[in-house]
Design an enzyme around this catalytic site. Structure first.
Site, PDB file in Angstrom:
ATOM      1  N   TYR A 182       0.861  -1.187   0.000  1.00 24.48           N
ATOM      2  CA  TYR A 182       0.000   0.000   0.000  1.00 24.48           C
ATOM      3  C   TYR A 182       0.907   1.251   0.000  1.00 24.48           C
ATOM      4  O   TYR A 182       2.054   1.170   0.433  1.00 24.48           O
ATOM      5  CB  TYR A 182      -0.905  -0.061   1.252  1.00 24.48           C
ATOM      6  CG  TYR A 182      -1.965   0.990   1.262  1.00 24.48           C
ATOM      7  CD1 TYR A 182      -3.037   0.914   0.380  1.00 24.48           C
ATOM      8  CD2 TYR A 182      -1.885   2.076   2.122  1.00 24.48           C
ATOM      9  CE1 TYR A 182      -3.992   1.905   0.358  1.00 24.48           C
ATOM     10  CE2 TYR A 182      -2.849   3.070   2.105  1.00 24.48           C
ATOM     11  CZ  TYR A 182      -3.896   2.978   1.217  1.00 24.48           C
ATOM     12  OH  TYR A 182      -4.838   3.956   1.186  1.00 24.48           O
ATOM     13  N   ASN A 184       1.511   3.683   1.815  1.00 29.59           N
ATOM     14  CA  ASN A 184       2.235   4.128   3.009  1.00 29.59           C
ATOM     15  C   ASN A 184       3.355   3.158   3.393  1.00 29.59           C
ATOM     16  O   ASN A 184       4.011   3.348   4.410  1.00 29.59           O
ATOM     17  CB  ASN A 184       1.272   4.335   4.189  1.00 29.59           C
ATOM     18  CG  ASN A 184       0.492   3.089   4.544  1.00 29.59           C
ATOM     19  OD1 ASN A 184       0.711   2.025   3.988  1.00 29.59           O
ATOM     20  ND2 ASN A 184      -0.435   3.220   5.477  1.00 29.59           N
ATOM     21  N   LYS A 185       3.599   2.140   2.575  1.00 27.03           N
ATOM     22  CA  LYS A 185       4.644   1.171   2.895  1.00 27.03           C
ATOM     23  C   LYS A 185       5.986   1.600   2.291  1.00 27.03           C
ATOM     24  O   LYS A 185       6.029   2.413   1.373  1.00 27.03           O
ATOM     25  CB  LYS A 185       4.241  -0.220   2.374  1.00 27.03           C
ATOM     26  CG  LYS A 185       2.907  -0.725   2.926  1.00 27.03           C
ATOM     27  CD  LYS A 185       2.906  -0.772   4.441  1.00 27.03           C
ATOM     28  CE  LYS A 185       1.711  -1.472   5.044  1.00 27.03           C
ATOM     29  NZ  LYS A 185       0.413  -0.867   4.764  1.00 27.03           N
ATOM     30  N   HIS A 186       7.064   0.998   2.812  1.00 20.76           N
ATOM     31  CA  HIS A 186       8.407   1.381   2.335  1.00 20.76           C
ATOM     32  C   HIS A 186       8.646   0.956   0.894  1.00 20.76           C
ATOM     33  O   HIS A 186       9.550   1.451   0.238  1.00 20.76           O
ATOM     34  CB  HIS A 186       9.485   0.748   3.221  1.00 20.76           C
ATOM     35  CG  HIS A 186       9.452   1.246   4.625  1.00 20.76           C
ATOM     36  ND1 HIS A 186      10.287   0.797   5.602  1.00 20.76           N
ATOM     37  CD2 HIS A 186       8.670   2.171   5.214  1.00 20.76           C
ATOM     38  CE1 HIS A 186      10.021   1.417   6.735  1.00 20.76           C
ATOM     39  NE2 HIS A 186       9.047   2.245   6.523  1.00 20.76           N
TER      40      HIS A 186
END
Ligand code: PLP
Length: 373
Positions: A182, A184-186
């Site tokens: 998603y 907001n993931k790294h």
């Protein structure tokens, strides 16, 4: 200083993303058959120290398929942290299994060995390890216990790209591990997920479950129900470009955490994330804060006040044992987990996206100080 709204998340897509996406368009490979899928699966498997990766449409379905593939019997119990996202409990219950919750540590927000030991019953068959917000679970004692008791282990590393536990990559533990991509993931692919394992036969089964359980010899005759959870080549193209920059991404996140720590060091009425333990340094997937009891309002009110000042926030997870949907299904009814219940009500996170500027970090921290003054 600008006073524009600061979103809680803002991804960085400034590497080879555009070039690889253009390659998909130019070559016409936009479906799940394209060459970036294998490249992405291999790149993630390598980054997480695993042999096999199976790309899917999101981190929730990754858990669904992984849980299903472990071959547990209906009614078997699976230990999960109560402080996590609904995807974990949903995967357990959809596989016909029974979730049993574990409280979290008040400082690291992660499940503990003491909690796991207390949750074990004669029906326990598996443990779902879920790393929370930037620090991993203290894995060693739980892995030892799982081995001694012959329990399956599924590692939800959705928030842990680039993190390590005692030097070993998160995502390399247990029978099977999962990631989310998603934004907001790294590592992001817009939406996306991956299931990883070292077991070739399990990887084949996961890939088949992802693809509706088509059979090679007789395509439209099915022995089992699967999912269409195939990732597209377009998403995988983004993913390949993102993994290329993962070490730098982790550096940026750590710097964001450090800057917040510096700005908020003298704020006595909040608990900040633990910067390091003896098994890992925080990678600050998100920068969470928990209001001490001497703050006369809760997280919801704090977030409302920060919103008025143009600062985007998100509440902490709400406990699984307090979820109406699970309680209606008769799950986790007699559980009480005070640490998780408390942080669910008093915790939230500040803007934590990769594109956050130093100025935005300073403004967010300043706004938090103002509402707490
Ligand atoms: C711990 C954890 N597991 C699973 C998920 C689900 O991933 P997705 O949003 O890709 O379905 C998330 C999402 O943030 C998560 O934080």
């Amino acid at each position: 200083m600008s006073d524009a709204f600061i979103p809680v998340n803002s991804p960085l897509l400034h590497g080879n993303e555009a070039e690889y996406l253009a390659e998909c368009i130019r070559t016409g490979w936009i479906s799940s058959e394209g060459p970036f899928i294998k490249r992405f699966e291999q790149a993630m498997a390598e980054a997480a120290g695993r042999r096999h990766g199976v790309a899917v449409t999101n981190g929730s379905v990754a858990l669904d398929i992984a849980m299903h593939a472990l071959g547990l019997e209906p009614g078997d119990e699976v230990i999960i942290p109560t402080f996590t996202i609904i995807s974990c409990a949903a995967a357990v219950t959809r596989a016909g299994l029974v979730p049993v919750g574990v409280d979290c540590d008040p400082a690291t927000w992660n499940m503990t060995i003491e909690g796991v030991e207390a949750a074990i019953t004669p029906r326990t068959r598996a443990i779902m390890l879920v790393h929370i917000y930037g620090l991993p679970v203290d894995l060693e004692p739980i892995m030892k216990l799982a081995k001694a008791r012959g329990l399956k282990v599924i590692e939800d590393a959705a928030e842990m790209h680039g993190q390590t536990y005692r030097g070993a990559p998160c995502g390399s533990f247990g029978d099977v591990s999962t990631f989310s991509f998603y934004p907001n993931k790294h590592v992001t692919t817009g939406e996306g997920g991956m299931i990883l394992t070292d077991d070739y036969a399990l990887a084949e089964r996961l890939a088949n479950l992802r693809n509706l359980c088509f059979q090679p010899q007789q395509r439209f005759i099915h022995e089992e129900l699967g999912w269409n959870a195939r990732m597209t080549n377009l998403q995988a193209a983004l993913g390949v470009a993102q993994v290329e920059r993962l070490p730098r991404t982790v550096e940026i996140k750590r710097r964001i955490g450090q800057l917040y720590d510096e700005h908020l060091a003298d704020v006595a009425c909040i608990r900040r994330p633990v910067a390091r333990t003896n098994y890992a340094d925080n990678i600050y997937w998100v920068y969470g804060v928990v209001l001490n009891n001497d703050v006369l309002f809760d997280a919801k009110e704090a977030m409302r006040r920060l919103g008025e000042k143009g600062i985007g926030t998100r509440p902490f997870f709400w406990c699984m044992h307090e979820q109406p949907v699970l309680r209606r299904m008769g799950f986790m009814l007699n559980e009480s987990h005070p640490n998780a219940e408390r942080i669910a009500r008093r915790g939230f996170y500040l803007p934590s996206g990769l594109a956050l500027t130093d100025d935005e970090i300073a403004r967010s921290a300043e706004a938090l100080k103002e509402i707490l003054a």
